[in-house]
Design a protein around this motif. Structure first.
Motif, PDB file in Angstrom:
ATOM      1  N   ARG A  34       0.796  -1.083   0.152  1.00 14.62           N
ATOM      2  CA  ARG A  34       0.176   0.077   0.336  1.00 14.62           C
ATOM      3  C   ARG A  34       0.592   1.664   0.019  1.00 14.62           C
ATOM      4  N   PHE A  38       2.530   9.343   4.951  1.00  5.40           N
ATOM      5  CA  PHE A  38       3.371  10.661   5.131  1.00  5.40           C
ATOM      6  C   PHE A  38       3.153  10.801   6.508  1.00  5.40           C
ATOM      7  N   TRP A  67      -7.270   2.605   8.702  1.00  5.41           N
ATOM      8  CA  TRP A  67      -7.358   1.825   7.369  1.00  5.41           C
ATOM      9  C   TRP A  67      -5.922   1.099   6.913  1.00  5.41           C
ATOM     10  N   GLY A  69      -5.609   0.832   3.611  1.00  5.46           N
ATOM     11  CA  GLY A  69      -5.919   2.016   2.732  1.00  5.46           C
ATOM     12  C   GLY A  69      -5.826   3.164   2.849  1.00  5.46           C
TER      13      GLY A  69
ATOM     14  N   ARG B  79      -3.489  21.627   9.255  1.00  2.00           N
ATOM     15  CA  ARG B  79      -3.064  20.035  10.150  1.00  2.00           C
ATOM     16  C   ARG B  79      -3.744  19.278  10.950  1.00  2.00           C
ATOM     17  N   LEU B  85      -7.892  13.191   9.176  1.00  2.00           N
ATOM     18  CA  LEU B  85      -8.104  13.018   6.912  1.00  2.00           C
ATOM     19  C   LEU B  85      -9.209  13.554   6.470  1.00  2.00           C
ATOM     20  N   TRP B  87      -9.274  15.395   3.453  1.00  2.00           N
ATOM     21  CA  TRP B  87      -8.675  15.538   2.893  1.00  2.00           C
ATOM     22  C   TRP B  87      -9.618  16.639   1.540  1.00  2.00           C
ATOM     23  N   MET B 143       1.953  22.021   0.778  1.00  2.00           N
ATOM     24  CA  MET B 143       2.432  20.718   0.805  1.00  2.00           C
ATOM     25  C   MET B 143       0.899  19.602   1.403  1.00  2.00           C
ATOM     26  N   LEU B 144       0.781  20.379   2.444  1.00  2.00           N
ATOM     27  CA  LEU B 144      -0.911  19.676   2.238  1.00  2.00           C
ATOM     28  C   LEU B 144      -1.867  19.384   1.704  1.00  2.00           C
ATOM     29  N   LEU B 147      -0.806  16.547  -0.642  1.00  2.00           N
ATOM     30  CA  LEU B 147      -1.320  15.536   0.010  1.00  2.00           C
ATOM     31  C   LEU B 147      -2.848  14.802  -0.121  1.00  2.00           C
ATOM     32  N   ARG B 151      -4.242  11.704  -1.543  1.00  2.00           N
ATOM     33  CA  ARG B 151      -5.079  11.063  -0.780  1.00  2.00           C
ATOM     34  C   ARG B 151      -6.320  11.006  -1.366  1.00  2.00           C
ATOM     35  N   GLU B 193       8.779  16.678   4.721  1.00  2.00           N
ATOM     36  CA  GLU B 193       7.517  16.113   3.412  1.00  2.00           C
ATOM     37  C   GLU B 193       7.004  16.498   2.447  1.00  2.00           C
ATOM     38  N   LEU B 196       9.636  14.378  -0.123  1.00  2.00           N
ATOM     39  CA  LEU B 196       8.926  13.242  -0.093  1.00  2.00           C
ATOM     40  C   LEU B 196       8.006  12.941  -0.949  1.00  2.00           C
ATOM     41  N   LEU B 197       6.366  14.150  -0.838  1.00  2.00           N
ATOM     42  CA  LEU B 197       5.687  14.137  -1.844  1.00  2.00           C
ATOM     43  C   LEU B 197       5.802  14.273  -3.064  1.00  2.00           C
ATOM     44  N   GLU B 200       7.032  11.486  -4.749  1.00  2.00           N
ATOM     45  CA  GLU B 200       5.582  10.616  -4.831  1.00  2.00           C
ATOM     46  C   GLU B 200       5.214  10.879  -5.851  1.00  2.00           C
ATOM     47  N   ARG B 204       4.667   8.114  -9.675  1.00  2.00           N
ATOM     48  CA  ARG B 204       3.911   7.639  -9.660  1.00  2.00           C
ATOM     49  C   ARG B 204       3.083   8.424 -11.347  1.00  2.00           C
ATOM     50  N   ASP B 388     -11.777  -0.721   4.245  1.00  2.00           N
ATOM     51  CA  ASP B 388     -10.584  -0.858   3.136  1.00  2.00           C
ATOM     52  C   ASP B 388     -10.516  -1.942   2.937  1.00  2.00           C
ATOM     53  N   GLU B 389     -10.224  -0.980   1.221  1.00  2.00           N
ATOM     54  CA  GLU B 389      -9.902  -1.737   0.430  1.00  2.00           C
ATOM     55  C   GLU B 389      -9.545  -3.096  -0.405  1.00  2.00           C
ATOM     56  N   ARG B 423     -14.145   6.446   4.506  1.00  2.00           N
ATOM     57  CA  ARG B 423     -13.453   7.778   4.705  1.00  2.00           C
ATOM     58  C   ARG B 423     -13.151   8.215   2.767  1.00  2.00           C
TER      59      ARG B 423
END
Lengths: 461, 434
Positions: A34, A38, A67, A69, B79, B85, B87, B143-144, B147, B151, B193, B196-197, B200, B204, B388-389, B423
């Motif tokens: 997965r 972060f 999760w 996920g 934050r 979560l 988003w 950054m946020l 992210l 998500r 961060e 790193l993002l 990422e 992708r 959860d997937e 979520r």
């Protein structure tokens, strides 16, 4: 992942199928991958000031979101997920599946028999399951059956599911048949090369503690024959594989050949937990990426007690089995991938072969290669060992690119070492090595060797 | 340029400089600066006080300044929303504070309504959150935002944001480019961060070579920690060391992930080994290594890593059972694996993944009906956690097998529940309707 494509071959059932077959191929269970979590580290700064008990740097790998996920700390989770598709299947891999037979009849039917067969391209049919089910099957109830079969042929395979059942009120039993087709692919391309070494001595892989040296010896073919066997295996699959290992199986009993792999592993006495794992991780077997090729070297000796010096040819050294671990985690093996024969005697005066390279080759770290030049003729030859810089790949010679071999007496050999340095990591070719006969100016080229160059380890940064 | 600890007069001078910057938008006039330096210090006005109190610089190392933490209400709100979560809210709010959307009072009110969440632990002032951001605060907001876009899987927008940033090593992202706002700060203001993002997002979009940037960061972190360990870090403090170690752990975990996704198992193993080396007393590091080794098929070493991890003080029984189960499953010992997952489930009934794994083992043993029942039970008992997937996909696959005629109906029900309770960013493609 669940396959429902198939054909109903029984015309009587076209209008009202009372049974439905479903197949789900099962692969080896590996934890899911997965997106990595972060961690917003400013939160951790606050944790520092609040004197949290757990050291904050450990919270990074301790904490995981509710999760999976949302991601897991390292990107590899703890959940097991069923395959999303049938995927490709290759010769040597096992076929493992669960097959369900479900009733969609409003009547309670009686399953008299359930047969599952697999038909291969050679038209051989293997019975995977033969069940007599005496209990009635109600609506939406199902029979579950696991099947397991090692795949040994490439080409189109057909999984046939057949059930004979009775419906209340009907005199004759009905038959339901459904077929599922899948294609088995060839996983590897192999290339075999047998080079005569003609020695009576065993040669060893160069280690860091042994300085390079030049050795000479005599060819005593009437006492013992020796060859260097090189097997190149190319991955034709779309996914990488792990723990690739060719195994030579002798064809005679007792074996006439002594076969030794030239890949060795180092062992040390491990003490601390971390060092023990470090030690074991050094011995990880290679992965083979798609379209990548790996070379394996073997030392083959044949003891002959006969005083007959006639050239022997056509002898079978052994058969090659290849085993590996597939991308889905399954253990796979191909038996009798090919037969390896003794070579016909060399018809050239000189022959040259790379006989030993270190196992672990690191990017930008020099390493020594031992090269053997044999004189098969009945006259002496003056030789020179050279590396043609215009033919090298990313593995280049260090220092001098040639050494004098001196005079090779009839039926003798000489070993020399050359130092190379790999300029880039990955799979690279060691090429350009040749021996030159100084009087005739005839050159004899060594076969290029495919080597795997590792990246620098972190410790060396 | 070496950084030195701020003495009190220097701090006052720094505040005056910022005060002048806040009062005059385009001040670059040295004569004005000199005059203001002679002005008697007066208590700053409330708006200025808020401006000044937004950051509190901590002692830093001798090579670069730490990025000041932000107390801007908008950053705190972002934050907080990210922590919960939320988003979509992060995207909306970040668009407003970054000036992407024209400011209207109604917008401020709507922002307030949007942020009216009982989970938020801060009280929000819709006017205060729209106050201008300092440059480093803008980067935090971006950054946020990136992210959040990742998500909810809006990759195109995330790519656009990353491309708009350009080179993160450029001088425009250095404190020295803003001497007025950041006197005595040196180095990059880019949040850790964000690096790193960026990787990422690039990975992708198939630019896997971006992973090399993580190795550069790792080298820098190793060097900083080596300086600290050798006592060469002038701003030496345990908190900084802890933060550097945390950053290193994050980078290593990211490396493990990227290498696994690219099927570079040797490199993933190497990164996991490194993680273990620098966290040698932490069970979780060994568990991660064990899981990675399951991919390479080195079961002997995976077992060894697991055994070492089990012996660590912070090893929890649930995790031990889960990892034993994964090892057994990988070895093909499905019954033993199922037993281990059941043991984990008994210890923590709310641990949904243990039930998920137990159900998968049941399927492998041919117990399809039991597997369906188990997964449905998890779904009913704790729907939110079960969304959860992987678990949902398993449930849908078992429906296809067990109820071939009615599986579509069942999956549509799950889809309805997911749309209501899952979520933000839940990938509904895992519910395969056929």
């Amino acid at each position: 992942g669940v396959s429902k494509d198939g054909e109903v071959s029984n015309a009587q059932n076209n209008q009202s199928s009372r049974l439905i077959f479903r197949v789900l191929r099962l692969s080896t269970l590996i934890p899911s991958r997965r997106s990595t979590t972060f961690t917003l580290l400013e939160d951790l700064e606050q944790a520092i000031s609040s004197e949290s008990i757990t050291p904050i740097y450990k919270q990074v790998i301790d904490e995981s979101p509710p999760w999976e996920g949302e991601g897991v700390p390292s990107g590899v989770g703890i959940s097991l997920v069923l395959p999303s598709s049938f995927g490709s299947i290759y010769v040597g891999e096992p076929f493992h599946a669960i097959i369900t037979t479900t009733s969609n009849s409003t009547f309670t039917i009686s399953i008299l028999s359930l047969t599952i067969e697999l038909t291969t391209p050679s038209n051989r049919t293997y019975l995977l399951a033969d069940i007599t089910h005496n209990e009635p099957l109600h609506l939406n109830h199902c029979i579950e059956q696991l099947v397991h079969f090692p795949i040994s042929e490439s080409g189109s395979h057909v999984l046939n599911c057949t059930s004979i059942y009775e419906v209340p009120g009907e005199i004759e039993a009905r038959t339901m048949r459904q077929s599922f087709r899948f294609n088995v692919l060839i996983p590897f391309k192999t290339r075999i090369q047998v080079v005569s070494a003609g020695l009576n001595e065993r040669f060893h892989e160069i280690s860091d503690s042994n300085p390079s040296l030049s050795r000479r010896g005599s060819l005593e073919t009437e006492v013992q024959k020796q060859w260097i066997l090189r097997i190149d295996i190319s991955n034709l699959m779309q996914l990488p594989i792990a723990e690739l290992e060719p195994i030579l199986v002798s064809d005679s009993s007792p074996s006439l050949y002594e076969i030794t792999s030239l890949s060795t592993t180092t062992t040390k006495g491990g003490m601390s937990d971390v060092s023990e794992i470090e030690l074991l991780l050094e011995n990880l077997k290679f992965n083979l990426e798609p379209n990548d090729t790996r070379s394996f070297l073997f030392d083959v000796k044949k003891s002959t007690h006969s005083s007959d010096n006639a050239v022997q040819s056509g002898g079978i050294i052994g058969r090659l089995d290849i085993q590996w671990r597939g991308a889905h985690g399954e253990d796979a093996m191909i038996s009798n991938a090919c037969v390896i024969h003794e070579p016909i005697e060399a018809d050239t005066d000189l022959s040259i072969a790379v006989i030993a390279v270190p196992r672990n080759l690191i990017h930008l770290e020099p390493f020594e290669v031992r090269i053997r030049v044999c004189n098969h003729s009945s006259v002496a030859h003056r030789g020179y060992l050279q590396v043609r810089r215009d033919l090298v790949d990313d593995i280049v010679p260090v220092g001098v690119s040639g050494v004098s071999l001196g005079t090779l007496e009839p039926s003798s050999f000489t070993d020399s070492t050359l130092t190379f340095i790999p300029l880039s990591p990955g799979t690279r070719l060691l090429s350009g090595i040749r021996a030159i006969e100084l009087d005739s100016k005839v050159s004899y080229n060594a076969e290029p060797l495919t080597l795997f160059i590792q990246n620098d380890t972190f410790d060396s940064l | 340029m070496e950084h030195s600890e701020n003495s009190e007069p220097e701090r006052i001078q720094a505040e005056r400089t910022i005060e002048r910057s806040a009062a005059s938008t385009n001040s670059g006039d040295n004569s004005v600066r000199e005059v203001l330096e002679r002005v008697q210090l007066v208590p700053p006005s409330p708006p200025i006080q808020r401006f000044l109190s937004r950051y509190d610089r901590k002692p830093s190392g001798n090579s670069r300044s730490d990025i000041p933490s932000s107390k801007h209400p908008a950053i705190q709100a972002l934050r907080e929303l990210a922590h919960h979560l939320q988003w979509v809210s992060v995207i909306l709010l970040s668009a407003q504070v970054l000036g992407r959307i024209p400011l209207e009072l109604s917008d401020a009110e709507s922002v307030n309504l949007m942020l009216d969440m009982p989970e938020l632990s801060i009280t929000l002032d819709p006017v205060a959150i729209l106050e201008p951001l300092l440059p480093h605060e803008k980067l935090i907001a971006i950054m946020l935002r990136i992210l959040a876009l990742l998500r909810i899987r809006d990759l195109a927008s995330a790519v656009a944001e990353v491309e708009a940033l350009g080179d993160l090593d450029a001088s425009q992202y250095c404190f020295e480019s803003f001497p007025v706002e950041y006197p005595n700060f040196i180095g990059s203001m880019v949040p850790f961060e964000l690096h790193l993002l960026r990787v990422e997002v690039l990975v992708r979009t198939k630019h896997h070579q971006a992973v090399r940037d993580l190795y550069k960061i790792l080298v820098e972190l190793d060097a900083s920690l080596e300086e600290f360990d050798n006592g060469k870090d002038e701003g030496r403090c345990e908190s900084r060391s802890g933060l550097l170690r945390a950053q290193r752990n994050v980078v290593l975990c990211n490396l493990i992930h990227h290498h696994l996704m690219a099927a570079q198992y040797d490199s993933a193993s190497d990164s996991a080994r490194r993680l273990v080396n620098v966290n040698s007393d932490d069970a979780h590091a060994f568990f991660i290594l064990s899981r990675v080794l399951l991919y390479t098929g080195n079961l002997e070493y995976a077992k060894l890593a697991l055994q070492v991890g089990e012996a660590k003080k912070n090893a929890e029984r649930v995790d031990v059972h889960m990892h034993r189960g994964l090892l057994f499953a990988r070895q093909g010992l499905i019954e033993q694996a199922g037993d281990e997952f059941e043991a984990a489930s008994v210890l923590e009934p709310e641990h949904v993944m243990s039930s998920n794994n137990a159900a998968v083992c049941m399927l492998h043993m041919g117990l399809l009906s039991d597997a369906v029942e188990r997964l449905e039970g998890v779904f009913e008992n704790d729907t939110v956690a079960a969304l959860d997937e992987g678990l949902v996909f398993n449930l849908c696959s078992t429906y296809d097998l067990r109820y071939p005629e009615s599986s579509k109906t069942k999956k549509q029900e799950i889809l309805k529940i997911a749309r209501k309770q899952a979520r933000q960013g839940f990938n509904t493609k895992c519910i395969t309707l056929r």
